[in-house]
Motif scaffolding. Structure first.
Motif, short mmCIF file in Angstrom:
data_model
loop_
_atom_site.label_atom_id
_atom_site.label_comp_id
_atom_site.label_asym_id
_atom_site.label_seq_id
_atom_site.Cartn_x
_atom_site.Cartn_y
_atom_site.Cartn_z
N SER A 186 0.83 -1.22 0.00
CA SER A 186 0.00 0.00 0.00
C SER A 186 0.86 1.26 0.00
CB SER A 186 -0.90 0.02 1.25
OG SER A 186 -1.79 -1.07 1.23
N ARG A 187 0.27 2.32 -0.50
CA ARG A 187 0.90 3.64 -0.40
C ARG A 187 0.17 4.53 0.60
NH1 ARG A 187 4.81 5.67 -2.87
NH2 ARG A 187 4.07 7.79 -2.51
N ARG A 188 -1.13 4.33 0.72
CA ARG A 188 -1.91 5.15 1.64
C ARG A 188 -2.84 4.26 2.44
NH1 ARG A 188 -1.22 9.03 -2.53
NH2 ARG A 188 -2.69 7.90 -3.82
N LEU A 189 -2.78 4.40 3.75
CA LEU A 189 -3.59 3.56 4.64
C LEU A 189 -4.35 4.41 5.64
CD1 LEU A 189 -0.92 0.80 5.41
CD2 LEU A 189 -3.06 0.44 4.15
N ALA A 190 -5.48 3.87 6.10
CA ALA A 190 -6.18 4.44 7.26
C ALA A 190 -5.99 3.46 8.40
CB ALA A 190 -7.66 4.61 6.95
N VAL A 191 -5.61 3.95 9.56
CA VAL A 191 -5.43 3.12 10.75
C VAL A 191 -6.45 3.59 11.79
CG1 VAL A 191 -3.83 2.39 12.55
CG2 VAL A 191 -2.97 2.86 10.24
N LEU A 192 -7.33 2.70 12.19
CA LEU A 192 -8.44 3.10 13.06
C LEU A 192 -8.25 2.57 14.48
CD1 LEU A 192 -11.46 2.29 10.69
CD2 LEU A 192 -9.86 4.22 10.64
N GLU A 193 -8.63 3.41 15.43
CA GLU A 193 -8.60 3.00 16.84
C GLU A 193 -9.98 3.29 17.44
OE1 GLU A 193 -5.68 3.81 20.64
OE2 GLU A 193 -6.56 5.56 19.66
N ASN B 257 -15.65 6.22 1.87
CA ASN B 257 -14.78 7.37 1.60
C ASN B 257 -13.37 6.92 1.23
OD1 ASN B 257 -17.04 8.82 2.24
ND2 ASN B 257 -16.34 9.41 4.29
N ALA B 258 -12.90 5.89 1.89
CA ALA B 258 -11.57 5.35 1.57
C ALA B 258 -11.51 4.88 0.12
CB ALA B 258 -11.22 4.21 2.53
N ALA B 259 -12.55 4.16 -0.30
CA ALA B 259 -12.59 3.65 -1.67
C ALA B 259 -12.61 4.80 -2.68
CB ALA B 259 -13.83 2.76 -1.86
N ALA B 260 -13.42 5.82 -2.39
CA ALA B 260 -13.57 6.93 -3.34
C ALA B 260 -12.30 7.75 -3.44
CB ALA B 260 -14.74 7.82 -2.91
N LEU B 261 -11.56 7.85 -2.35
CA LEU B 261 -10.46 8.81 -2.29
C LEU B 261 -9.08 8.14 -2.33
CD1 LEU B 261 -12.31 11.09 0.25
CD2 LEU B 261 -11.77 11.70 -2.12
N GLY B 262 -9.03 6.92 -2.83
CA GLY B 262 -7.74 6.31 -3.15
C GLY B 262 -6.95 5.75 -1.98
N ILE B 263 -7.63 5.35 -0.91
CA ILE B 263 -6.93 4.70 0.20
C ILE B 263 -6.81 3.21 -0.14
CG2 ILE B 263 -7.12 4.08 2.66
CD1 ILE B 263 -6.39 7.03 2.13
N ASP B 264 -5.61 2.65 0.03
CA ASP B 264 -5.37 1.27 -0.42
C ASP B 264 -5.86 0.21 0.56
OD1 ASP B 264 -3.95 2.11 -2.78
OD2 ASP B 264 -2.31 2.68 -1.45
N GLY B 265 -5.97 0.57 1.83
CA GLY B 265 -6.41 -0.43 2.79
C GLY B 265 -6.69 0.21 4.14
N VAL B 266 -7.41 -0.53 4.97
CA VAL B 266 -7.78 -0.05 6.29
C VAL B 266 -7.19 -1.00 7.33
CG1 VAL B 266 -9.73 0.41 7.85
CG2 VAL B 266 -9.90 1.02 5.42
N VAL B 267 -6.56 -0.45 8.34
CA VAL B 267 -5.99 -1.23 9.43
C VAL B 267 -6.85 -1.00 10.67
CG1 VAL B 267 -3.97 -1.53 10.91
CG2 VAL B 267 -3.67 -1.04 8.46
N LEU B 268 -7.36 -2.10 11.22
CA LEU B 268 -8.28 -2.01 12.35
C LEU B 268 -7.53 -2.25 13.64
CD1 LEU B 268 -11.12 -4.13 10.70
CD2 LEU B 268 -11.08 -1.64 10.95
N GLY B 269 -7.34 -1.19 14.40
CA GLY B 269 -6.71 -1.30 15.71
C GLY B 269 -7.71 -1.74 16.76
N PRO B 270 -7.32 -1.67 18.03
CA PRO B 270 -8.21 -2.11 19.11
C PRO B 270 -9.52 -1.33 19.15
CG PRO B 270 -5.99 -1.63 19.93
CD PRO B 270 -6.02 -1.19 18.52
#
Lengths: 262, 262
Positions: free
Chosen positions: B115-122, B136-149
């Motif tokens: 990935s080049r751009r990620l969202a990391v959620l807590e 929004n991630a899909a529309a705006l070019g985010i490659d993946g989502v990381v689910l934190g605790p």
């Protein structure tokens, strides 16, 4: 604070059958009241220009308002959650309500003259989207919202709630004839920018809008702005989007545009 | 396409009592199925890596899928709206459903490396916010989502629906220990940027993130990111906001951040 135990007490009539109380007076069951739910939104109503008529809540929530529930501008009826549910017609878990009369909308010419950044809406009929849009406008420094044809009423209870009460703070005015109304914006030095997914629109970041007096035109989630509205704007701008993705929710697209022109 | 008139037909069991069918198998009533509703979302499920088990719909909607409802990868049961409502337990007005098995989540190391751009959620526990964030991630070019605790399950039916099916397209992985996990991002050349309303954070536009390999850290709507997460990030960034306004909805704030780093 006035204790009331009888759900039939006529002093509670403003809160009776809440699912219709907020309808415009010309609609069935509509009394045109502005209804605020929950401590945060009720406080925004208390700080707004809307004349508050009455409050209704459980003691703990009423006491969370202002100065411990004192110095309220209207009678505050205190009762149980059960009586509240019986009066409003369904179970509410926010514990406090306020009812206010409507006030005239802002005058369009005044709003335009006194603003630097405006949102101009066409056909935004969904109450939740409209509420979210006002919340985003308030957060991101938009001075006012102009409601073109086909927009719903921002004072519906659901819009008030979803906006977190910001429809009560951000002034709004009507523009019944949208293409013609854009002349007023232009005469006041506004650049009018139509947000659209069209491929030939300019990328939002490249449109040179930052720091200018800008009105962003926004259409409804499905069909978007009419060709008439896009054609009447000074320029068409777009949010660069990944392929194969539907357009963003209108309130989200608006938030990005508001951020980009701030 | 197989016509079924009997709501008790065991071939419809995947769709029975839909309000619990999507729960994780370790929860009461949970079968862990992935449920897609409506033509657009069902088509995203058909294009996803999740193994489709069955479809259920009224004829007109099933025929709107793919090649007129032909060449589907699983049996498509055709029935009336009334039988559908009886099977699923409530009235659905989208007219077509699909059920799929879960698939393993993406491997965190693989997702980060590719990935080049990620969202990391807590702590993003609200299913609707999570769904909107994936859209929004899909529309705006985010490659993946990381689910934190503390994040909820993106495959709940409501998240799938609100995401418009994009939870089925945008890969996601788990990061059970968020501060420690950020080392993996750093080792892969990512700048980690924590989004927070803190006054001492850098304005998003001034953080020099555009064009870099960036992971945006996002917390839940109320409390936001923990101090631990903010402290472990390379920098703290904020969206400039008007005074007296609550923070934006997390999915909206995320959209602005995704736009700003694109």
């Amino acid at each position: 604070m006035i204790e009331i135990d009888d759900p039939a007490d006529p002093r509670l009539d403003d809160f009776r059958d809440l699912s219709t109380a907020d309808r415009r007076p010309d609609r069935p069951g509509g009394r045109g009241l502005v209804i605020a739910e929950g401590v945060v939104v009720v406080e925004r109503l208390l700080a707004s220009p809307y004349p508050v008529r009455a409050l209704l809540g459980v003691r703990r929530r009423v006491e969370a308002l202002g100065d411990g529930g004192r110095d309220l501008p209207a009678p505050a009826y205190v009762t149980s959650a059960e009586v509240m549910a019986e009066v409003v017609g369904f179970h509410l878990n926010r514990g406090v309500l306020a009812a206010a009369d409507r006030a005239p909308r802002a005058d369009l010419a005044d709003l335009v003259a006194s603003s630097r950044r405006l949102a101009v809406l066409e056909g935004v009929g969904d109450h939740e989207n409209l509420g979210s849009l006002f919340r985003n406008a308030a957060a991101l420094g938009i001075d006012g919202v102009v409601l073109g044809p086909g927009c719903s009423d921002p004072l519906y209870r659901r819009s008030v709630r979803v906006s977190m009460g910001h429809v009560l703070r951000v002034p709004f005015a009507s523009m019944p004839d949208l293409p013609a109304g854009l002349e007023l914006l232009r005469a006041n030095g506004f650049t009018t920018a139509a947000l659209t997914p069209r491929a030939d629109a300019v990328g939002l970041a490249d449109a040179g809008l930052r720091g200018r007096r800008v009105a962003v035109l926004l259409g409804s989630e499905g069909p978007g702005l009419t060709d008439l509205a896009i054609g009447a704007a000074d320029l068409a701008v777009r949010i660069p989007m990944a392929g194969g993705v539907d357009s963003l929710n209108v309130a989200t697209a608006a938030a990005i545009a508001f951020y980009a022109i701030a």
